[in-house]
Design a protein around this motif. Structure first.
Motif, PDB file in Angstrom:
ATOM      1  N   ASP A 150      24.065  19.834  30.332  1.00 13.24           N
ATOM      2  CA  ASP A 150      24.817  18.629  32.067  1.00 13.24           C
ATOM      3  C   ASP A 150      22.976  18.297  33.039  1.00 13.24           C
ATOM      4  O   ASP A 150      23.149  18.000  33.242  1.00 13.24           O
ATOM      5  CB  ASP A 150      24.620  20.518  32.460  1.00 13.24           C
ATOM      6  CG  ASP A 150      26.069  21.205  32.336  1.00 13.24           C
ATOM      7  OD1 ASP A 150      26.400  22.560  32.191  1.00 13.24           O
ATOM      8  OD2 ASP A 150      26.806  20.190  31.889  1.00 13.24           O
ATOM      9  N   GLY A 151      21.959  19.349  33.068  1.00 14.69           N
ATOM     10  CA  GLY A 151      20.854  19.145  33.803  1.00 14.69           C
ATOM     11  C   GLY A 151      19.925  18.254  32.547  1.00 14.69           C
ATOM     12  O   GLY A 151      18.826  17.749  33.366  1.00 14.69           O
ATOM     13  N   VAL A 152      19.799  18.265  31.468  1.00 15.80           N
ATOM     14  CA  VAL A 152      19.162  18.035  30.770  1.00 15.80           C
ATOM     15  C   VAL A 152      19.294  16.662  29.960  1.00 15.80           C
ATOM     16  O   VAL A 152      20.092  16.939  29.131  1.00 15.80           O
ATOM     17  CB  VAL A 152      18.112  19.096  29.414  1.00 15.80           C
ATOM     18  CG1 VAL A 152      17.230  19.148  28.666  1.00 15.80           C
ATOM     19  CG2 VAL A 152      17.916  20.300  30.314  1.00 15.80           C
ATOM     20  N   THR A 153      18.613  15.708  29.915  1.00 14.70           N
ATOM     21  CA  THR A 153      19.247  14.600  29.242  1.00 14.70           C
ATOM     22  C   THR A 153      18.209  13.699  28.402  1.00 14.70           C
ATOM     23  O   THR A 153      16.278  13.570  29.308  1.00 14.70           O
ATOM     24  CB  THR A 153      19.989  13.455  30.047  1.00 14.70           C
ATOM     25  OG1 THR A 153      19.415  13.514  31.407  1.00 14.70           O
ATOM     26  CG2 THR A 153      21.542  14.136  30.310  1.00 14.70           C
ATOM     27  N   TRP A 154      18.345  13.079  27.864  1.00 11.63           N
ATOM     28  CA  TRP A 154      17.084  11.754  27.370  1.00 11.63           C
ATOM     29  C   TRP A 154      17.440  10.190  27.633  1.00 11.63           C
ATOM     30  O   TRP A 154      18.391  10.292  28.611  1.00 11.63           O
ATOM     31  CB  TRP A 154      17.407  11.999  26.080  1.00 11.63           C
ATOM     32  CG  TRP A 154      16.612  12.424  25.474  1.00 11.63           C
ATOM     33  CD1 TRP A 154      15.699  12.829  24.443  1.00 11.63           C
ATOM     34  CD2 TRP A 154      16.966  13.824  24.529  1.00 11.63           C
ATOM     35  NE1 TRP A 154      14.857  13.648  23.950  1.00 11.63           N
ATOM     36  CE2 TRP A 154      16.572  14.238  23.816  1.00 11.63           C
ATOM     37  CE3 TRP A 154      18.736  14.741  24.234  1.00 11.63           C
ATOM     38  CZ2 TRP A 154      16.583  15.647  23.178  1.00 11.63           C
ATOM     39  CZ3 TRP A 154      18.773  15.289  23.818  1.00 11.63           C
ATOM     40  CH2 TRP A 154      17.519  15.703  23.032  1.00 11.63           C
ATOM     41  N   PRO A 155      16.101   9.753  28.632  1.00 12.07           N
ATOM     42  CA  PRO A 155      16.309   8.435  29.010  1.00 12.07           C
ATOM     43  C   PRO A 155      17.130   7.875  27.789  1.00 12.07           C
ATOM     44  O   PRO A 155      17.389   8.732  26.724  1.00 12.07           O
ATOM     45  CB  PRO A 155      14.501   8.306  28.698  1.00 12.07           C
ATOM     46  CG  PRO A 155      14.325   9.115  28.776  1.00 12.07           C
ATOM     47  CD  PRO A 155      14.477  10.173  28.319  1.00 12.07           C
ATOM     48  N   ALA A 156      17.516   6.127  27.993  1.00  9.91           N
ATOM     49  CA  ALA A 156      18.289   5.793  27.607  1.00  9.91           C
ATOM     50  C   ALA A 156      18.052   5.009  25.972  1.00  9.91           C
ATOM     51  O   ALA A 156      18.932   6.038  25.349  1.00  9.91           O
ATOM     52  CB  ALA A 156      19.138   4.247  28.215  1.00  9.91           C
TER      53      ALA A 156
END
Length: 327
Positions: free
Chosen positions: A2-8
């Motif tokens: 949900d809230g933790v993502t890597w940059p593209a």
């Protein structure tokens, strides 16, 4: 997630900012984890006590293709993305996204050689304690869901203790454990091209000093020392490991500091960082290992044995004191 993502373009997320409830999803999506290992050790009046930590943490970030701080847990809006670094070289060039990693806090303390233990600021851990501690840290990261772990080393004496801990963990858990020493990512021949015929490699020498200048120039005091030419290497071309009580001349460091420069440091950082990313890309693309086994050796009528040892790269040359008399 949900809230933790890597940059593209991939990059690194700090493990310390991952909520516990999202850890399993992050671990499933990650390609690998990263653990810097350094030391708190005297490197002379010109270098900080955290020299090995600066280099280990700096090159750990380089492994993720990051020009600035690691990405914030919130994703692409973090400082690294703002600096334009988190996307990595491939993404900037319009290519495929780089691997996605999770950066764990550095191990700051280490076993230090007898040549630096008497000098102020060196905090040395007994080797048997260091191996056990590293084994627990490595196994804990693997158990958290990261079977691929890159260990970026900034302190040459860690090569033996980390390797021993890796061997222990790999026999207990399914894991692919990769150890890279930044010092070896630029060859002795290349440092000769960069610095000239005088010895540049060694503890506190021009090569290591330039490395720190490449990451944190404000931490270096080039005017604090004059050159202390190191003890010559043995007149042979074969690899060896030489450990001496005090390789005179020696002041807890030695080297031709007049050869060090920020420009050389930027070149060392760029070269070693690019090679580290090449290693990581090849590693995460390779098939994972089979689980360890406690079964006895197969009988003549049983299945063929499977490899259970580490996959070694080329024999290390030019390590910080490990081969060729660099220290």
């Amino acid at each position: 997630m949900d809230g933790v993502t890597w940059p593209a373009g991939g990059g690194l997320l700090p493990a310390t900012r991952i909520p516990g409830g999202e850890l399993a999803a992050v671990a499933a999506a990650a390609d690998y984890a990263v653990l810097p290992v350094g030391a708190v050790e005297w490197h002379g009046p010109h270098l900080p006590l955290g020299t090995d930590l600066i280099l280990a943490e700096g090159f750990a970030a380089e492994a993720g293709g990051i020009a600035g701080p690691v990405a914030e847990a919130g994703g692409a809006g973090g400082p690294a993305a703002e600096a334009g670094g988190a996307a990595g070289p491939a993404a900037e060039a319009g290519g495929a996204a780089g691997p996605r990693g999770v950066l764990f806090p550095a191990v700051p303390y280490a076993a230090c050689p007898g040549q630096t233990r008497p000098w102020p600021g060196t905090v040395s851990i007994r080797p048997e304690i260091a191996v056990g501690y590293l084994a627990d840290v490595i196994e804990g990261i693997v158990a958290a869901g990261f079977p691929r772990l890159l260990i970026v080393n900034g302190h040459d004496a860690n090569m033996s203790t980390v390797r021993a801990a890796m061997e222990w963990v790999s026999g207990r858990r399914t894991a692919s454990l990769l150890l890279v020493n930044w010092f070896q990512l630029v060859t002795p021949a290349e440092t000769t091209d960069l610095y000239g015929p005088l010895t540049a490699r060694g503890h506190g020498g021009a090569y290591e000093t330039s490395g720190v200048l490449g990451f944190d120039p404000g931490a270096v005091r080039l005017d604090a020392v004059t050159d202390l030419p190191p003890k010559p290497k043995l007149p042979v071309g074969h690899p060896y490991v030489l450990v001496e009580s005090r390789p005179d001349p020696w002041q807890g460091w030695s080297g031709h500091i007049s050869l060090a420069s920020e420009a050389a440091g930027r070149q060392v950082r760029a070269t070693a960082g690019a090679r580290l990313r090449e290693i990581v890309a090849a590693w995460v693309a390779a098939p994972p290992p089979a689980p360890p086994t406690a079964d006895p050796l197969p009988t003549p009528d049983g299945p063929a044995p499977t490899p259970d040892g580490p996959t070694a790269g080329p024999a290390p040359t030019g390590a910080d004191g490990a081969t060729g008399g660099d220290r």
